[in-house]
Write a protein that holds these residues in place. Sequence first.
Motif, PDB file in Angstrom:
ATOM      1  N   ASP A 137      62.040  -2.354  -1.225  1.00  0.00           N
ATOM      2  CA  ASP A 137      61.640  -1.048  -1.554  1.00  0.00           C
ATOM      3  C   ASP A 137      60.839  -0.955  -3.218  1.00  0.00           C
ATOM      4  O   ASP A 137      60.330   0.062  -3.467  1.00  0.00           O
ATOM      5  N   GLY A 138      60.663  -2.048  -3.519  1.00  0.00           N
ATOM      6  CA  GLY A 138      59.881  -2.222  -5.053  1.00  0.00           C
ATOM      7  C   GLY A 138      60.661  -1.734  -6.083  1.00  0.00           C
ATOM      8  O   GLY A 138      59.898  -1.666  -7.161  1.00  0.00           O
ATOM      9  N   SER A 139      61.858  -1.233  -5.894  1.00  0.00           N
ATOM     10  CA  SER A 139      62.557  -0.652  -6.985  1.00  0.00           C
ATOM     11  C   SER A 139      63.166  -1.648  -7.841  1.00  0.00           C
ATOM     12  O   SER A 139      63.305  -2.803  -7.813  1.00  0.00           O
ATOM     13  N   PRO A 140      63.024  -1.224  -9.330  1.00  0.00           N
ATOM     14  CA  PRO A 140      63.373  -2.502 -10.594  1.00  0.00           C
ATOM     15  C   PRO A 140      65.059  -2.794 -10.237  1.00  0.00           C
ATOM     16  O   PRO A 140      65.854  -2.149  -9.761  1.00  0.00           O
ATOM     17  N   ILE A 141      65.165  -3.951 -10.625  1.00  0.00           N
ATOM     18  CA  ILE A 141      66.543  -4.475 -10.592  1.00  0.00           C
ATOM     19  C   ILE A 141      66.954  -5.007 -11.885  1.00  0.00           C
ATOM     20  O   ILE A 141      66.376  -5.674 -12.692  1.00  0.00           O
ATOM     21  N   LEU A 142      68.056  -4.321 -12.357  1.00  0.00           N
ATOM     22  CA  LEU A 142      68.623  -4.789 -13.801  1.00  0.00           C
ATOM     23  C   LEU A 142      69.846  -5.715 -13.335  1.00  0.00           C
ATOM     24  O   LEU A 142      70.774  -5.557 -12.360  1.00  0.00           O
ATOM     25  N   LEU A 143      69.883  -7.058 -14.063  1.00  0.00           N
ATOM     26  CA  LEU A 143      71.060  -7.878 -14.097  1.00  0.00           C
ATOM     27  C   LEU A 143      72.068  -7.406 -15.007  1.00  0.00           C
ATOM     28  O   LEU A 143      71.864  -7.004 -16.454  1.00  0.00           O
ATOM     29  N   VAL A 144      73.377  -7.557 -14.493  1.00  0.00           N
ATOM     30  CA  VAL A 144      74.378  -7.280 -15.456  1.00  0.00           C
ATOM     31  C   VAL A 144      75.226  -8.255 -15.596  1.00  0.00           C
ATOM     32  O   VAL A 144      75.444  -9.349 -14.962  1.00  0.00           O
ATOM     33  N   PRO A 145      75.734  -8.775 -16.787  1.00  0.00           N
ATOM     34  CA  PRO A 145      76.545  -9.989 -17.197  1.00  0.00           C
ATOM     35  C   PRO A 145      77.985  -9.773 -16.456  1.00  0.00           C
ATOM     36  O   PRO A 145      78.366  -8.908 -16.622  1.00  0.00           O
ATOM     37  N   ARG A 146      78.250 -11.033 -15.998  1.00  0.00           N
ATOM     38  CA  ARG A 146      79.516 -11.018 -15.026  1.00  0.00           C
ATOM     39  C   ARG A 146      80.788 -10.622 -16.018  1.00  0.00           C
ATOM     40  O   ARG A 146      81.882 -10.070 -15.619  1.00  0.00           O
ATOM     41  N   ARG A 147      80.435 -10.724 -17.286  1.00  0.00           N
ATOM     42  CA  ARG A 147      81.652 -10.678 -18.223  1.00  0.00           C
ATOM     43  C   ARG A 147      81.829  -9.116 -18.271  1.00  0.00           C
ATOM     44  O   ARG A 147      82.886  -8.709 -19.026  1.00  0.00           O
ATOM     45  N   TRP A 148      80.987  -8.168 -18.015  1.00  0.00           N
ATOM     46  CA  TRP A 148      81.237  -6.709 -18.235  1.00  0.00           C
ATOM     47  C   TRP A 148      81.707  -6.058 -17.166  1.00  0.00           C
ATOM     48  O   TRP A 148      82.029  -4.855 -17.171  1.00  0.00           O
ATOM     49  N   VAL A 149      81.814  -6.736 -15.912  1.00  0.00           N
ATOM     50  CA  VAL A 149      82.140  -5.779 -14.651  1.00  0.00           C
ATOM     51  C   VAL A 149      83.643  -5.821 -13.925  1.00  0.00           C
ATOM     52  O   VAL A 149      84.223  -7.209 -14.441  1.00  0.00           O
ATOM     53  N   ARG A 150      84.099  -4.904 -13.602  1.00  0.00           N
ATOM     54  CA  ARG A 150      85.381  -4.831 -13.050  1.00  0.00           C
ATOM     55  C   ARG A 150      85.297  -3.990 -11.786  1.00  0.00           C
ATOM     56  O   ARG A 150      84.366  -3.270 -11.733  1.00  0.00           O
ATOM     57  N   SER A 151      86.157  -4.150 -10.857  1.00  0.00           N
ATOM     58  CA  SER A 151      86.357  -3.133  -9.690  1.00  0.00           C
ATOM     59  C   SER A 151      86.691  -1.785 -10.184  1.00  0.00           C
ATOM     60  O   SER A 151      86.174  -0.758  -9.691  1.00  0.00           O
ATOM     61  N   LEU A 152      87.628  -1.767 -11.172  1.00  0.00           N
ATOM     62  CA  LEU A 152      88.246  -0.430 -11.693  1.00  0.00           C
ATOM     63  C   LEU A 152      88.097  -0.607 -13.010  1.00  0.00           C
ATOM     64  O   LEU A 152      88.587  -1.727 -13.587  1.00  0.00           O
ATOM     65  N   PRO A 153      87.699   0.371 -14.049  1.00  0.00           N
ATOM     66  CA  PRO A 153      87.516  -0.051 -15.576  1.00  0.00           C
ATOM     67  C   PRO A 153      89.273  -0.192 -15.780  1.00  0.00           C
ATOM     68  O   PRO A 153      90.245   0.386 -15.206  1.00  0.00           O
ATOM     69  N   TRP A 154      89.586  -0.836 -16.921  1.00  0.00           N
ATOM     70  CA  TRP A 154      90.675  -1.066 -17.412  1.00  0.00           C
ATOM     71  C   TRP A 154      91.573   0.516 -17.867  1.00  0.00           C
ATOM     72  O   TRP A 154      92.569   0.505 -17.555  1.00  0.00           O
ATOM     73  N   ILE A 155      90.754   1.387 -18.158  1.00  0.00           N
ATOM     74  CA  ILE A 155      91.216   2.505 -18.547  1.00  0.00           C
ATOM     75  C   ILE A 155      90.751   3.492 -17.093  1.00  0.00           C
ATOM     76  O   ILE A 155      89.668   3.673 -16.846  1.00  0.00           O
ATOM     77  N   ASN A 156      91.991   3.564 -16.274  1.00  0.00           N
ATOM     78  CA  ASN A 156      91.481   4.321 -15.114  1.00  0.00           C
ATOM     79  C   ASN A 156      92.452   5.480 -14.710  1.00  0.00           C
ATOM     80  O   ASN A 156      93.761   5.372 -15.127  1.00  0.00           O
ATOM     81  N   TYR A 157      92.130   6.377 -13.918  1.00  0.00           N
ATOM     82  CA  TYR A 157      92.875   7.548 -13.617  1.00  0.00           C
ATOM     83  C   TYR A 157      93.925   7.081 -12.938  1.00  0.00           C
ATOM     84  O   TYR A 157      95.254   7.526 -13.122  1.00  0.00           O
ATOM     85  N   ASP A 158      94.037   6.205 -11.685  1.00  0.00           N
ATOM     86  CA  ASP A 158      94.985   5.698 -11.136  1.00  0.00           C
ATOM     87  C   ASP A 158      96.207   5.095 -11.876  1.00  0.00           C
ATOM     88  O   ASP A 158      97.469   5.413 -11.689  1.00  0.00           O
ATOM     89  N   ASP A 159      95.866   4.275 -12.868  1.00  0.00           N
ATOM     90  CA  ASP A 159      96.733   3.593 -13.613  1.00  0.00           C
ATOM     91  C   ASP A 159      97.555   4.866 -14.713  1.00  0.00           C
ATOM     92  O   ASP A 159      98.546   4.837 -14.868  1.00  0.00           O
ATOM     93  N   PHE A 160      96.569   5.514 -14.932  1.00  0.00           N
ATOM     94  CA  PHE A 160      96.994   6.756 -16.110  1.00  0.00           C
ATOM     95  C   PHE A 160      97.978   7.471 -15.143  1.00  0.00           C
ATOM     96  O   PHE A 160      99.244   7.895 -15.728  1.00  0.00           O
ATOM     97  N   SER A 161      97.781   8.056 -13.938  1.00  0.00           N
ATOM     98  CA  SER A 161      98.824   8.886 -13.023  1.00  0.00           C
ATOM     99  C   SER A 161     100.072   7.875 -12.756  1.00  0.00           C
ATOM    100  O   SER A 161     101.103   8.715 -12.841  1.00  0.00           O
ATOM    101  N   ARG A 162     100.186   6.836 -12.662  1.00  0.00           N
ATOM    102  CA  ARG A 162     101.134   5.964 -12.319  1.00  0.00           C
ATOM    103  C   ARG A 162     102.058   5.730 -13.564  1.00  0.00           C
ATOM    104  O   ARG A 162     103.324   5.530 -13.286  1.00  0.00           O
ATOM    105  N   THR A 163     101.514   5.695 -14.729  1.00  0.00           N
ATOM    106  CA  THR A 163     102.092   5.321 -15.916  1.00  0.00           C
ATOM    107  C   THR A 163     102.417   6.441 -17.073  1.00  0.00           C
ATOM    108  O   THR A 163     103.480   7.229 -16.729  1.00  0.00           O
TER     109      THR A 163
END
Lengths: 231, 467
Positions: B196-222
């Motif tokens: 679709d011609g939309s711009p693409i931005l690349l993100v370093p692998r070092r920056w990504v997780r499926s869930l942030p380290w600080i997240n609601y699920d973990d907060f509610s469990r702990t």
Amino acid sequence: MSDVKTQSSKGKLTKEQKAAAAAERKRVKAENLREQHSAKLQAAEARLRQEGDALRAVRERIRRHDALSDHLQTFYGEVDKLAKGNRQIEATNLTVEQANEIIRDAKAIVTGDTYLDRVKEFVPAGENPVYPDVLMVAATVQAAVRRAGPVLKEEEERLHEAWRSVGTIAAAARLILDSGQQPLKAEVEEALGEKPATQWFYRADDNQFYFNIDQFDRMAVESLLGAATEV
Amino acid sequence: MTEDRQSRLLEGVSQYDVDFVNPRLGVDIPLGIDPFLLYKSRDPALRRLHQQVLDVFNAGIKSVARGDLAEARRILDFPEAGEIGFGYTQGGKRGSGLGDRLSSLLIETVVDSPSLQLRGVKHVEEMQLLSAGIGPDRVSDIAANILKRFLIEYTRRQCQLWNVPMRSGVPVSHVFDPLLCEWSDSYEEMPVSPLDGSPILLVPRRWVRSLPWINYDDFSRTEFRAYLAARHQKARVNRAAGAASASYGRKQDVVTVTRSDIALVERYVQARERRAAEAVPELHYIDEDATRQAEALLARLNACPAGREHAAEYQRLVLEILNFLFNPDLIDGKLEEATAEGTERRDMVFTNDSDESFWNYVRTEHSGLFLMFETKNTVSLDMAAVNQTATYLGDRLGRLGFIVTRHPEGDAVRRKLFSVWNDSSPRKAILVFADEHLKELLALRGAGKSTTKWVQQHYRRFRTAVQ
């Protein structure tokens, strides 16, 4: 001498001339002997300094060996306590540093030990070794240090004997030059500061022990000192 | 090869071999930018980026605190960052129109929490614990928007490195200028989606997780569970005295509590910060067979001839191999080429951002935040190569360097390596990686085992031999 010869060609030398010639010969011989004694004394004293340095060095090694042995015993004991029940716990940085210092010190003191040569300092690189590994290395080093004890002692005795033997020659040579007399064993002992090497003395008819000046005069300096240090 | 692999931005190169997440065209990857990974980075440049995110966000909070909601709306404006291709929509791209809603959610949350206005945020991820409508993808959008300028530059650099075609004059909206504190649109040279011609931005692998380290699920469990346990104990006492008990089944109920008791959030964040070493980038999104990729790289290595005429090819291959072996411990590999005194230099510099104890040791012992790998496509390494590498080690590139070459060093070169170690102060260490070493490392990585341990052992062998 040429005058004497001239005299002989015209006739026999006088009694006085013969006596003078003999005295001259005796003086020259004595002078030569004195020079030889002096040369031997200088060589003996130089060798004595070398032997003294070697003896001091080995005594210093023995002192360090004994200190290391004691320290190692303490270190082993402490690490043994820490290793019990803590099989996979990493040793502290202090423990590793001390272990490495012990390895370095041991290698400086003990040479030619195959098993110690195989021991290398720990390189933690982010993970310290576990206590049992430190203990094992400490045990290996301790064994090598223990083996080295008698060897160092033997080396010390050998060097001491060599020093004593050369010292006997040097002390006797000094006494000969100073007094012109054949020194007694007791005189050499007093000059040396300890019991002299007995192989350089003989018992005379008067039951006294004298320095064997004939042997001293007969042997070249290299042979003399070589024989002295072959103990 | 899976069907998905045919619709990647960068074709023909494995995800393992590049520093960035290779976007899937037309489909979002269930990942997000986790700003915590920037916060904990050893690279001061990445930590500054995290600070930039905080500064912008807290500026918005301050605007709310002084009642300037218009300014707050201007600053806290984070539309969906579709350019990065991350999201949790199954099998497609995220929808539009949620950007304005995020702004409203953020402002409403801050307005409703005087304690937040006073404190500000220490991590933008905290907003997940304070608003029912803010989740991991919103956090990712916030970070992507504020850091868009960096991502544009990073994307350009990676596209040049990997020969990804770019188009000039691509419109990119909502780029933040930290100096002017303004959002603006711009035209950039960027890769675009062929769909679709939309711009693409690349993100370093070092920056990504499926869930942030600080997240609601973990907060509610702990933290929140502990809070509830204490409250229930109190409630039991109160019920005995006739008082009603509260229920916290929904996130809306939870955020009602956190907005009024920010200490809960503070305690949770501190606990997460203490365990920062456990926050590692996600790798599970990589759907390629590591063993097969290891074999492919090895085959290419074996097929690459030694010699100057193949030096560039060898250097590029080594870059891919090092990415495969060490990313995300060693990241952002940059190629450098130079001619020094008539001798060609081909090296690459990686950033050492690892939490592994060995790489941490390299940072502290050898000042190794940046690590140099010098490639020498020769079967006979010479003294000049060692001298050259030793010259470049120092304050900027640290004091541990690597020479990657075809055969192990000979005795003379090994003695030279030892003398570099012994004669330098502080000491410089140079390790050699030959083909046989890379083969071992590829096998380890292909089997999912630690390559760091191998390098650690290699380093120890060097340090032991030099004793």
